[in-house]
Design a protein around this motif. Structure first.
Motif, PDB file in Angstrom:
ATOM      1  N   LEU A 112     -14.561 -54.371 -29.302  1.00  0.00           N
ATOM      2  CA  LEU A 112     -13.400 -53.959 -29.026  1.00  0.00           C
ATOM      3  C   LEU A 112     -12.719 -53.092 -30.100  1.00  0.00           C
ATOM      4  CD1 LEU A 112     -12.021 -57.251 -27.226  1.00  0.00           C
ATOM      5  CD2 LEU A 112     -12.814 -55.279 -26.142  1.00  0.00           C
ATOM      6  N   ILE A 113     -12.817 -53.576 -31.195  1.00  0.00           N
ATOM      7  CA  ILE A 113     -12.373 -52.926 -32.329  1.00  0.00           C
ATOM      8  C   ILE A 113     -12.886 -51.382 -32.500  1.00  0.00           C
ATOM      9  CG2 ILE A 113     -12.273 -52.887 -35.138  1.00  0.00           C
ATOM     10  CD1 ILE A 113     -10.110 -54.793 -33.782  1.00  0.00           C
ATOM     11  N   ILE A 114     -14.281 -51.629 -32.307  1.00  0.00           N
ATOM     12  CA  ILE A 114     -14.877 -50.191 -32.426  1.00  0.00           C
ATOM     13  C   ILE A 114     -14.533 -49.230 -31.231  1.00  0.00           C
ATOM     14  CG2 ILE A 114     -17.399 -49.146 -32.171  1.00  0.00           C
ATOM     15  CD1 ILE A 114     -18.427 -51.542 -33.439  1.00  0.00           C
ATOM     16  N   ALA A 115     -14.453 -49.877 -29.992  1.00  0.00           N
ATOM     17  CA  ALA A 115     -13.864 -49.009 -28.945  1.00  0.00           C
ATOM     18  C   ALA A 115     -12.500 -48.431 -29.243  1.00  0.00           C
ATOM     19  CB  ALA A 115     -13.996 -49.711 -27.657  1.00  0.00           C
ATOM     20  N   HIS A 116     -11.602 -49.471 -29.684  1.00  0.00           N
ATOM     21  CA  HIS A 116     -10.303 -48.910 -30.175  1.00  0.00           C
ATOM     22  C   HIS A 116     -10.386 -47.975 -30.959  1.00  0.00           C
ATOM     23  CE1 HIS A 116      -6.116 -49.410 -31.358  1.00  0.00           C
ATOM     24  NE2 HIS A 116      -6.674 -49.479 -32.778  1.00  0.00           N
ATOM     25  N   VAL A 117     -10.895 -47.837 -32.187  1.00  0.00           N
ATOM     26  CA  VAL A 117     -11.032 -46.974 -33.486  1.00  0.00           C
ATOM     27  C   VAL A 117     -11.521 -45.431 -32.659  1.00  0.00           C
ATOM     28  CG1 VAL A 117     -12.125 -46.041 -35.450  1.00  0.00           C
ATOM     29  CG2 VAL A 117     -11.187 -48.390 -35.079  1.00  0.00           C
ATOM     30  N   ARG A 118     -12.543 -45.726 -31.825  1.00  0.00           N
ATOM     31  CA  ARG A 118     -13.112 -44.419 -31.283  1.00  0.00           C
ATOM     32  C   ARG A 118     -12.344 -43.799 -30.297  1.00  0.00           C
ATOM     33  NH1 ARG A 118     -19.444 -46.638 -29.835  1.00  0.00           N
ATOM     34  NH2 ARG A 118     -20.392 -46.337 -31.855  1.00  0.00           N
ATOM     35  N   ASP A 119     -11.549 -44.667 -29.468  1.00  0.00           N
ATOM     36  CA  ASP A 119     -10.762 -44.013 -28.306  1.00  0.00           C
ATOM     37  C   ASP A 119      -9.528 -43.338 -29.139  1.00  0.00           C
ATOM     38  OD1 ASP A 119      -9.734 -43.668 -25.706  1.00  0.00           O
ATOM     39  OD2 ASP A 119      -7.920 -45.037 -26.812  1.00  0.00           O
ATOM     40  N   THR A 120      -9.039 -43.821 -30.226  1.00  0.00           N
ATOM     41  CA  THR A 120      -7.788 -43.369 -30.982  1.00  0.00           C
ATOM     42  C   THR A 120      -8.373 -42.009 -31.704  1.00  0.00           C
ATOM     43  OG1 THR A 120      -8.051 -44.792 -32.732  1.00  0.00           O
ATOM     44  CG2 THR A 120      -6.557 -45.467 -31.164  1.00  0.00           C
TER      45      THR A 120
END
Length: 260
Positions: free
Chosen positions: A243-251
């Motif tokens: 979830l953290i990785i997806a959050h960073v990639r999305d932002t």
């Protein structure tokens, strides 16, 4: 706040949840000041809660959005937020419950408790003799029965209290809190507190303060009850990292800092 996104005044948005900024003492002050208002509720998500919210989606996020206050219960979650450029203060449900119960005892306030056994509530009453306490213990699986949910709601309505502690586990306590708020006849503040009463009755032991400060309370709990908690802490909670990785990639794909 440098490097972070404020969801609203005094709130920080992280992983789809708007967290309130507060200390344990200021949170307790706000809660006690709202004791005579129409019922509203407080949630304290930790890493496990956030993972479950993202896996189930839908109504879970709505229940958290409907909450009056949302406090970060986890030093690990706070550290992950910091890695993303956010300052996310920690107000653990256990610390908040301890402060509120002590203050309620000192002030002889009415409190209602849903969840713990009558024996556990009797121990709590002996340890905090100033409490004006009522309690109700629903049966296991009550959340799957509309009749049993109604009994819980009727108990809270018929026992008006400044503080109502809902200690029936996530997501049952959040579902119940939302239903009580929607019913519209209750007053005071509902707190979704999980096992926090167990720490006050000494049924469970919290980690030493130095362990808590290093963000390792989860390990203390795991070692204290590995059979029950191994899956939670070793399999489910690590799902926060995707979830953290997806959050960073999305932002980053949106051209913002990871905290946005």
């Amino acid at each position: 706040m440098a490097g972070s996104q404020m969801a609203a005044s005094g709130r920080v948005r992280f992983l789809g949840i708007d967290f309130d900024e507060a200390s344990t003492e200021s949170a307790a002050d706000a809660i006690l000041a709202a004791g005579k208002l129409p019922f509203q509720y407080v949630v304290t998500p930790n890493v496990h809660h956030v993972v479950k919210l993202h896996e189930t989606g839908g109504d879970g996020f709505v229940r958290y959005a409907d909450a009056w206050k949302v406090y970060c219960d986890s030093r690990v979650l706070s550290q992950l937020a910091r890695a993303c450029g956010l300052n996310l203060p920690v107000v653990t449900g256990s610390d908040l419950t301890a402060v509120l119960v002590q203050r309620a005892s000192d002030l002889n306030l009415k409190v209602a408790i849903v969840g713990p056994s009558a024996e556990d509530c009797a121990i709590l009453a002996r340890r905090y003799p100033g409490l004006d306490m009522s309690s109700y213990t629903p049966p296991m699986g009550f959340i799957n029965s509309e009749a049993e949910i109604k009994k819980c709601i009727d108990f809270v309505v018929s026992h008006p209290a400044a503080l109502t502690f809902l200690a029936v586990g996530m997501p049952q306590q959040e579902i119940l809190a939302q239903r009580i708020a929607e019913q519209g006849e209750a007053c005071g503040v509902g707190l979704c507190i999980g096992a926090s009463i167990d720490f006050l009755t000494l049924k469970q032991q919290r980690a030493p303060l130095w362990v808590q400060r290093f963000g390792l309370e989860w390990m203390h709990r795991l070692l204290s009850d590995p059979k029950r908690l191994a899956r939670r802490y070793l399999i489910e909670c690590p799902r926060i990292f995707p979830l953290i990785i997806a959050h960073v990639r999305d932002t980053r794909s949106r051209g913002r800092s990871p905290a946005a």
